[in-house]
Design a protein around this motif. Structure first.
Motif, mmCIF file in Angstrom:
data_model
loop_
_atom_site.group_PDB
_atom_site.id
_atom_site.type_symbol
_atom_site.label_atom_id
_atom_site.label_comp_id
_atom_site.label_asym_id
_atom_site.label_seq_id
_atom_site.Cartn_x
_atom_site.Cartn_y
_atom_site.Cartn_z
ATOM 1 N N GLY A 24 25.909 49.759 -123.696
ATOM 2 C CA GLY A 24 24.935 50.692 -124.235
ATOM 3 C C GLY A 24 24.539 50.347 -125.659
ATOM 4 O O GLY A 24 23.357 50.408 -126.021
ATOM 5 N N ARG A 25 25.515 49.974 -126.487
ATOM 6 C CA ARG A 25 25.245 49.652 -127.894
ATOM 7 C C ARG A 25 24.360 48.419 -128.021
ATOM 8 O O ARG A 25 23.515 48.329 -128.918
ATOM 9 N N LEU A 26 24.518 47.461 -127.101
ATOM 10 C CA LEU A 26 23.744 46.222 -127.148
ATOM 11 C C LEU A 26 22.431 46.315 -126.383
ATOM 12 O O LEU A 26 21.683 45.340 -126.303
ATOM 13 N N GLY A 27 22.172 47.477 -125.778
ATOM 14 C CA GLY A 27 20.943 47.649 -125.021
ATOM 15 C C GLY A 27 20.922 46.905 -123.701
ATOM 16 O O GLY A 27 19.849 46.597 -123.172
ATOM 17 N N LEU A 28 22.113 46.634 -123.160
ATOM 18 C CA LEU A 28 22.206 45.888 -121.899
ATOM 19 C C LEU A 28 22.502 46.784 -120.697
ATOM 20 O O LEU A 28 22.593 46.296 -119.574
ATOM 21 N N ASP A 29 22.677 48.069 -120.934
ATOM 22 C CA ASP A 29 23.078 48.962 -119.848
ATOM 23 C C ASP A 29 21.967 49.186 -118.834
ATOM 24 O O ASP A 29 22.237 49.605 -117.709
ATOM 25 N N GLU A 30 20.718 48.909 -119.209
ATOM 26 C CA GLU A 30 19.610 49.148 -118.291
ATOM 27 C C GLU A 30 19.244 47.923 -117.452
ATOM 28 O O GLU A 30 18.282 47.968 -116.697
ATOM 29 N N ASN A 31 19.985 46.849 -117.597
ATOM 30 C CA ASN A 31 19.747 45.700 -116.706
ATOM 31 C C ASN A 31 21.065 45.042 -116.303
ATOM 32 O O ASN A 31 21.110 43.847 -116.021
ATOM 33 N N MET A 65 34.183 51.361 -107.742
ATOM 34 C CA MET A 65 33.187 52.130 -108.486
ATOM 35 C C MET A 65 32.032 51.228 -108.908
ATOM 36 O O MET A 65 32.262 50.083 -109.303
ATOM 37 N N PHE A 66 30.825 51.758 -108.794
ATOM 38 C CA PHE A 66 29.616 51.047 -109.196
ATOM 39 C C PHE A 66 28.911 51.828 -110.306
ATOM 40 O O PHE A 66 28.861 53.055 -110.281
ATOM 41 N N ARG A 67 28.365 51.087 -111.256
ATOM 42 C CA ARG A 67 27.454 51.663 -112.247
ATOM 43 C C ARG A 67 26.267 50.716 -112.350
ATOM 44 O O ARG A 67 26.444 49.527 -112.602
ATOM 45 N N PHE A 68 25.069 51.207 -112.104
ATOM 46 C CA PHE A 68 23.890 50.344 -112.182
ATOM 47 C C PHE A 68 22.721 51.143 -112.751
ATOM 48 O O PHE A 68 22.715 52.379 -112.698
ATOM 49 N N PRO A 89 26.843 41.578 -100.771
ATOM 50 C CA PRO A 89 25.475 41.927 -100.346
ATOM 51 C C PRO A 89 24.931 43.165 -101.050
ATOM 52 O O PRO A 89 23.713 43.297 -101.215
ATOM 53 N N THR A 90 25.812 44.073 -101.471
ATOM 54 C CA THR A 90 25.368 45.260 -102.201
ATOM 55 C C THR A 90 24.817 44.877 -103.567
ATOM 56 O O THR A 90 23.744 45.330 -103.979
ATOM 57 N N VAL A 91 25.550 44.017 -104.288
ATOM 58 C CA VAL A 91 25.092 43.564 -105.598
ATOM 59 C C VAL A 91 23.783 42.783 -105.458
ATOM 60 O O VAL A 91 22.863 42.919 -106.280
ATOM 61 N N VAL A 92 23.688 41.966 -104.422
ATOM 62 C CA VAL A 92 22.457 41.204 -104.176
ATOM 63 C C VAL A 92 21.267 42.140 -104.014
ATOM 64 O O VAL A 92 20.196 41.926 -104.603
ATOM 65 N N GLU A 93 21.445 43.205 -103.225
ATOM 66 C CA GLU A 93 20.331 44.138 -103.016
ATOM 67 C C GLU A 93 19.990 44.883 -104.296
ATOM 68 O O GLU A 93 18.810 45.052 -104.638
ATOM 69 N N LEU A 94 21.007 45.344 -105.033
ATOM 70 C CA LEU A 94 20.749 46.070 -106.274
ATOM 71 C C LEU A 94 20.037 45.195 -107.295
ATOM 72 O O LEU A 94 19.239 45.678 -108.102
ATOM 73 N N ALA A 95 20.335 43.885 -107.262
ATOM 74 C CA ALA A 95 19.716 42.958 -108.208
ATOM 75 C C ALA A 95 18.326 42.507 -107.760
ATOM 76 O O ALA A 95 17.647 41.791 -108.488
ATOM 77 N N GLY A 96 17.910 42.913 -106.558
ATOM 78 C CA GLY A 96 16.594 42.539 -106.066
ATOM 79 C C GLY A 96 16.498 41.096 -105.634
ATOM 80 O O GLY A 96 15.406 40.509 -105.633
ATOM 81 N N LEU A 97 17.626 40.518 -105.235
ATOM 82 C CA LEU A 97 17.649 39.124 -104.802
ATOM 83 C C LEU A 97 17.522 39.046 -103.284
ATOM 84 O O LEU A 97 17.835 40.010 -102.572
ATOM 85 N N PRO A 98 17.101 37.903 -102.745
ATOM 86 C CA PRO A 98 17.004 37.764 -101.285
ATOM 87 C C PRO A 98 18.387 37.779 -100.650
ATOM 88 O O PRO A 98 19.341 37.218 -101.196
ATOM 89 N N ALA A 99 18.508 38.435 -99.522
ATOM 90 C CA ALA A 99 19.794 38.533 -98.830
ATOM 91 C C ALA A 99 20.194 37.187 -98.251
ATOM 92 O O ALA A 99 19.368 36.466 -97.688
ATOM 93 N N ALA A 100 21.465 36.855 -98.386
ATOM 94 C CA ALA A 100 21.983 35.610 -97.818
ATOM 95 C C ALA A 100 22.254 35.807 -96.323
ATOM 96 O O ALA A 100 22.664 36.890 -95.898
ATOM 97 N N LEU A 112 25.095 54.313 -102.336
ATOM 98 C CA LEU A 112 25.143 54.536 -103.774
ATOM 99 C C LEU A 112 24.005 55.437 -104.231
ATOM 100 O O LEU A 112 24.140 56.185 -105.208
ATOM 101 N N ASN A 113 22.890 55.371 -103.538
ATOM 102 C CA ASN A 113 21.754 56.227 -103.860
ATOM 103 C C ASN A 113 21.871 57.604 -103.212
ATOM 104 O O ASN A 113 21.330 58.583 -103.728
#
Length: 226
Positions: A24-31, A65-68, A89-100, A112-113
């Motif tokens: 949060g302090r470094l402004g990286l929490d939103e990506n 636990m997930f935080r995104f 595969p969950t992280v891949v989807e959350l990151a908007g990457l193509p599924a393997a 998670l939603n």
């Protein structure tokens, strides 16, 4: 032992807090996607057991636990069942990457939603004995549904059956809740009332093992060795 374990948990919790604060302090929490998990559960005397050496609930139910960015309901737990093969595969989807392709895991991003959604109909775990870096002598496989657990112990690597276990988490005869976690009391594998259900869970296990391992090749190797 309990004092040391609780101290360890408190220390780990503090480090997670420091990490999230820094993001949060470094402004990286939103990506940034943060995933916290442990490799096993841990018994602290429940059911007269310590540490992690079984396919029981205390050992196979683990922290996850997930935080995104944009998580709609932060801090809300779910009763949905997932496996650790589902993390990638969950992280891949959350990151908007193509599924393997050809993954054993399935993304649980929808859970998670919306934590009220259902997860897997059953989850698979296994534990080898002896519990050391050498080749195992015995392998224990366990299938857990929302209400039951079926466990099979086999000699390794022949897979000759040694023992079976069946637990009903809706029956106080078979399992009881202690501090929010089930503790198994009685193996009801020989109770005729569970016969049909036991066969269903056994078939689930067979299907999962065949889908995830090269069973036919191993069977052929066994026939050739005989």
């Amino acid at each position: 032992l309990r004092h040391g374990y609780y101290a360890c948990v408190s220390y780990a919790d503090a480090q997670v807090g420091k990490l999230l604060d820094a993001l949060g302090r470094l402004g990286l929490d939103e990506n940034t996607i943060v995933v916290f998990w442990g490799d096993h559960g841990y018994a602290l005397g429940e059911g007269d057991r310590w540490c992690k050496s079984t396919n029981f609930e205390m050992d196979t139910r683990t922290p996850l636990m997930f935080r995104f960015p944009g998580i709609p309901r932060p801090g809300v737990a779910t009763e949905a069942m997932v496996e650790y093969v589902d993390i990638y595969p969950t992280v891949v989807e959350l990151a908007g990457l193509p599924a393997a392709p050809d993954l054993d895991g399935t993304s649980f991003a929808p859970i998670l939603n919306d934590p009220t959604l259902e997860g897997r109909p059953f989850v698979l775990s296994q534990f080898a004995r002896p519990f050391d870096p050498t080749l195992p002598e015995v392998m224990g496989y366990s299938v857990r549904t929302r209400a039951h657990r079926y466990t099979r112990w086999v000699r390794w690597p022949s897979r000759d059956l040694l023992a079976e276990e069946f637990y009903d988490y809706t029956s106080s005869r078979s399992a009881v809740r202690q501090d929010g976690i089930f503790v198994e009391r009685e193996n009801v594998i020989d109770d005729p009332a569970y016969g049909e259900l036991r066969e269903q869970l056994s078939a689930m296990m067979e299907h999962a093992l065949e889908a995830r391992t090269n069973i036919e090749e191993q069977k052929q190797q066994k026939r050739e060795s005989q």
